[in-house]
Scaffold this motif. Structure first.
Motif, mmCIF file in Angstrom:
data_model
loop_
_atom_site.group_PDB
_atom_site.id
_atom_site.type_symbol
_atom_site.label_atom_id
_atom_site.label_comp_id
_atom_site.label_asym_id
_atom_site.label_seq_id
_atom_site.Cartn_x
_atom_site.Cartn_y
_atom_site.Cartn_z
ATOM 1 N N MET A 107 0.827 -1.205 0.000
ATOM 2 C CA MET A 107 0.000 0.000 0.000
ATOM 3 C C MET A 107 0.864 1.259 0.000
ATOM 4 O O MET A 107 0.475 2.277 -0.574
ATOM 5 C CB MET A 107 -0.938 -0.009 1.205
ATOM 6 C CG MET A 107 -2.023 -1.061 1.142
ATOM 7 S SD MET A 107 -3.149 -0.844 -0.260
ATOM 8 C CE MET A 107 -3.951 0.698 0.177
ATOM 9 N N LEU A 110 1.822 1.764 -3.535
ATOM 10 C CA LEU A 110 0.707 2.351 -4.273
ATOM 11 C C LEU A 110 0.534 3.828 -3.918
ATOM 12 O O LEU A 110 0.230 4.658 -4.787
ATOM 13 C CB LEU A 110 -0.576 1.574 -3.974
ATOM 14 C CG LEU A 110 -1.785 1.829 -4.856
ATOM 15 C CD1 LEU A 110 -1.464 1.592 -6.325
ATOM 16 C CD2 LEU A 110 -2.968 0.971 -4.423
ATOM 17 N N SER A 111 0.754 4.179 -2.663
ATOM 18 C CA SER A 111 0.651 5.575 -2.232
ATOM 19 C C SER A 111 1.669 6.455 -2.956
ATOM 20 O O SER A 111 1.350 7.578 -3.380
ATOM 21 C CB SER A 111 0.867 5.681 -0.714
ATOM 22 O OG SER A 111 -0.122 4.988 -0.006
ATOM 23 N N TYR A 113 3.003 5.844 -5.842
ATOM 24 C CA TYR A 113 2.560 5.898 -7.239
ATOM 25 C C TYR A 113 1.494 6.981 -7.427
ATOM 26 O O TYR A 113 1.552 7.788 -8.367
ATOM 27 C CB TYR A 113 2.015 4.529 -7.634
ATOM 28 C CG TYR A 113 1.395 4.460 -9.010
ATOM 29 C CD1 TYR A 113 2.171 4.203 -10.128
ATOM 30 C CD2 TYR A 113 0.023 4.642 -9.185
ATOM 31 C CE1 TYR A 113 1.599 4.127 -11.399
ATOM 32 C CE2 TYR A 113 -0.561 4.571 -10.440
ATOM 33 C CZ TYR A 113 0.229 4.319 -11.543
ATOM 34 O OH TYR A 113 -0.344 4.241 -12.792
ATOM 35 N N LEU A 198 -7.533 2.626 -8.938
ATOM 36 C CA LEU A 198 -6.574 1.843 -8.163
ATOM 37 C C LEU A 198 -7.039 0.400 -8.022
ATOM 38 O O LEU A 198 -8.196 0.149 -7.669
ATOM 39 C CB LEU A 198 -6.395 2.438 -6.759
ATOM 40 C CG LEU A 198 -5.883 3.872 -6.671
ATOM 41 C CD1 LEU A 198 -5.658 4.247 -5.222
ATOM 42 C CD2 LEU A 198 -4.604 4.044 -7.483
ATOM 43 N N THR A 202 -4.646 -8.104 -6.529
ATOM 44 C CA THR A 202 -3.406 -8.266 -7.288
ATOM 45 C C THR A 202 -3.666 -8.962 -8.622
ATOM 46 O O THR A 202 -2.888 -8.802 -9.571
ATOM 47 C CB THR A 202 -2.362 -9.058 -6.477
ATOM 48 O OG1 THR A 202 -2.983 -10.224 -5.915
ATOM 49 C CG2 THR A 202 -1.785 -8.216 -5.354
ATOM 50 N N ALA A 219 -3.938 1.004 -12.881
ATOM 51 C CA ALA A 219 -2.541 0.778 -12.505
ATOM 52 C C ALA A 219 -2.241 -0.719 -12.389
ATOM 53 O O ALA A 219 -3.091 -1.509 -11.976
ATOM 54 C CB ALA A 219 -2.249 1.468 -11.176
ATOM 55 N N ILE A 221 -0.522 -3.125 -10.293
ATOM 56 C CA ILE A 221 0.038 -3.143 -8.944
ATOM 57 C C ILE A 221 1.284 -4.007 -8.853
ATOM 58 O O ILE A 221 2.209 -3.705 -8.086
ATOM 59 C CB ILE A 221 -1.022 -3.598 -7.909
ATOM 60 C CG1 ILE A 221 -0.468 -3.490 -6.482
ATOM 61 C CG2 ILE A 221 -1.501 -5.002 -8.201
ATOM 62 C CD1 ILE A 221 0.012 -2.114 -6.087
ATOM 63 N N ILE A 224 4.191 -1.964 -10.051
ATOM 64 C CA ILE A 224 4.469 -0.933 -9.040
ATOM 65 C C ILE A 224 5.198 -1.544 -7.843
ATOM 66 O O ILE A 224 6.203 -1.003 -7.352
ATOM 67 C CB ILE A 224 3.149 -0.270 -8.584
ATOM 68 C CG1 ILE A 224 2.521 0.509 -9.747
ATOM 69 C CG2 ILE A 224 3.375 0.624 -7.377
ATOM 70 C CD1 ILE A 224 1.094 0.943 -9.483
ATOM 71 N N TYR A 225 4.703 -2.689 -7.369
ATOM 72 C CA TYR A 225 5.274 -3.348 -6.190
ATOM 73 C C TYR A 225 6.676 -3.873 -6.492
ATOM 74 O O TYR A 225 7.584 -3.779 -5.659
ATOM 75 C CB TYR A 225 4.345 -4.485 -5.778
ATOM 76 C CG TYR A 225 4.490 -4.996 -4.361
ATOM 77 C CD1 TYR A 225 5.060 -4.234 -3.342
ATOM 78 C CD2 TYR A 225 4.023 -6.274 -4.022
ATOM 79 C CE1 TYR A 225 5.155 -4.720 -2.050
ATOM 80 C CE2 TYR A 225 4.111 -6.772 -2.738
ATOM 81 C CZ TYR A 225 4.680 -5.993 -1.753
ATOM 82 O OH TYR A 225 4.769 -6.477 -0.465
#
Length: 478
Positions: A107, A110-111, A113, A198, A202, A219, A221, A224-225
């Protein structure tokens, strides 16, 4: 070259975990080759996988699976853990408290991003499970600075079907019907003026590229992760202080010592107390019998017990047995954590509070006396140490080992009379401070600053009390 080992907790959404693994490899090859990275994907059958996470879902089994898999990864040498499951991030803090390696916060990834793309006050459309929405996970991270909107009940039902249905994303389905259900939920959020969509599953990472081809800015995820994990600086987590206790030497003294740790801890609730792990091993050979008569050597048994405490994460080890400290110099070099030396702490306490001018009397087993372990420390501190004559030393041994002695469970009657007689003898010999140098003796006579013995007044010193206080200090300094 820097080396890191990243582990992925798979199995919660098996395909999503594999997708993250692939994107980690791709991202590393593309731009992070200067770091030598090892990746491990730990995945076991999890009965709850594939179960629709409704608002009232019980996640206990999921928590235990995440914890056990995390432990396995750490045992395999992983220094950083990835948890590709939004539902599990609801309780990530609970898991992190019990694991030595950091569990990277998806998270937070994601924040970062979101913060890089839209301004505070923007509207975020969230596609997640009923469970995650009800738990308020996105509110926890975004609620203060952004407006959150979710699909309507009808579109949410379709979204849950797209992920958890018999042909849903969790089982590899990505046909036209599944894509349509995801698209409808996305379009509805866009119609509500969502500035950014968002993912809260996953699994949506596996269709994010296709959504983007349809003009839906969803997005990915897992990308991003993965990038977040590769850029994340390796950190060393500090586990809460854990005290290891060599118990059973003797058994009652172990319980007494633990009580003293508890009573000396400035706690207002259960969670303020110190973690303790006890190896209650009464089968450690008798220390006095070895020192006096050459019977079975306890050194190996003591080291083995300490090693198990060390393996269980103890930051320091306490041995509530005075005689056992005659063997500590032999075992300490084989340990990576310190044994808090009760005798050194006791002599240091006496020197600090009573100075060096007052003679100190020692009430202890004959093994402790003969080993001269107290004498060596007292001499180095400039203290004069007195011991009972043979007759009164026999009384001390009877108070400890006799049929009505403290090791047999007695704390009053004959054993107390014998101990008081030996104490009075030392006081008459000039001792002004008496060390209760067997950990069971404070069960008969507690620590006391001014204790009357006939015409004399002496201080009674309880080494287990001193040891307990020192262990509490170490815990709070950790």
């Amino acid at each position: 070259m820097n080396k890191r080992t990243l582990g992925i907790i798979g199995g919660l959404g098996a395909l999503a975990g594999a997708d993250l693994f692939g994107k980690l490899l791709k991202a590393h090859t593309a731009g992070h080759a200067e770091t030598e990275l090892h990746f491990l994907l730990e995945q076991h059958p999890f009965r709850g996988a594939g179960t629709s996470l409704e608002q009232d879902s019980n996640v206990i089994a999921r928590k235990l699976y995440v914890f056990e898999t995390g432990r396995t990864l750490i045992q395999r040498g992983v220094d950083t853990i990835l948890l590709p499951c939004f539902a599990s991030h609801v309780f990530r803090d609970e898991i992190q408290t019990e694991l030595e390696a950091p569990v990277l916060d998806m998270m937070d990834a994601l924040s970062q991003y979101v913060a890089a793309r839209i301004a505070p006050g923007s509207r975020l459309g969230v596609l997640t499970s009923d469970y995650v929405r009800h738990a308020g996970l996105f509110e926890r991270y975004f609620g203060e600075h952004y407006q959150l909107i979710y699909p309507s009940s009808l579109e949410q039902e379709g979204l849950m079907e797209a992920v958890y249905g018999t042909r849903g994303l969790q089982v590899g389905g990505a046909d036209k019907a599944v894509i349509e259900l995801v698209s409808r939920a996305c379009h509805q959020l866009q119609e509500q003026q969502a500035d950014l969509l968002l993912p809260g599953f996953t699994e949506l990472a596996m269709v994010a590229a296709e959504m983007q081809r349809f003009g839906i800015a969803l997005a990915d995820i897992n990308e991003i992760y993965a990038e977040y994990a590769l850029l994340h600086q390796r950190e060393v987590t500090s586990a809460p202080f854990k005290l290891g206790i060599v118990g059973g030497v003797g058994p009652a003294a172990t319980v007494d010592f633990m009580n003293k740790v508890i009573h000396n801890t400035p706690a207002t609730r259960d969670q303020d107390h110190i973690k303790m792990v006890v190896e209650q091993n009464p089968q450690i050979p008798d220390r006095t019998a070895n020192l006096l008569r050459g019977e079975t050597d306890p050194t190996v048994a003591m080291l083995s017990t300490c090693k198990r405490l060390e393996a269980d994460g103890a930051h320091a080890i306490a041995i509530p047995c005075n005689t056992a400290h005659a063997f500590v110099p032999s075992i300490q070099p084989y340990l990576s954590v310190p044994v808090v030396h009760m005798l050194e702490e006791t002599i240091g306490y006496i020197r600090k509070h009573y100075g060096t001018a007052r003679p100190v009397g020692l009430l202890a087993t004959s093994g402790t006396v003969q080993s001269r372990v107290y004498h060596t420390i007292a001499d180095a501190a400039g203290l004069t140490l007195l011991i009972p004559d043979p007759t009164h030393q026999n009384l001390v041994m009877e108070a400890i080992y006799g049929e009505q002695g403290v090791k047999a469970g007695y704390t009053t009657g004959r054993c107390k009379e014998e101990l008081l007689a030996a104490a009075a003898h030392l006081a008459d010999s000039g001792a002004q401070v008496l060390v209760l140098g067997c950990t069971e003796l404070p069960l008969i006579l507690p620590q006391c600053e001014r204790f009357k013995l006939g015409d004399s007044t002496v201080a009674l010193i309880d080494p287990t009390e001193i040891l307990a206080r020192r262990c509490v200090e170490l815990a709070y300094a950790h």
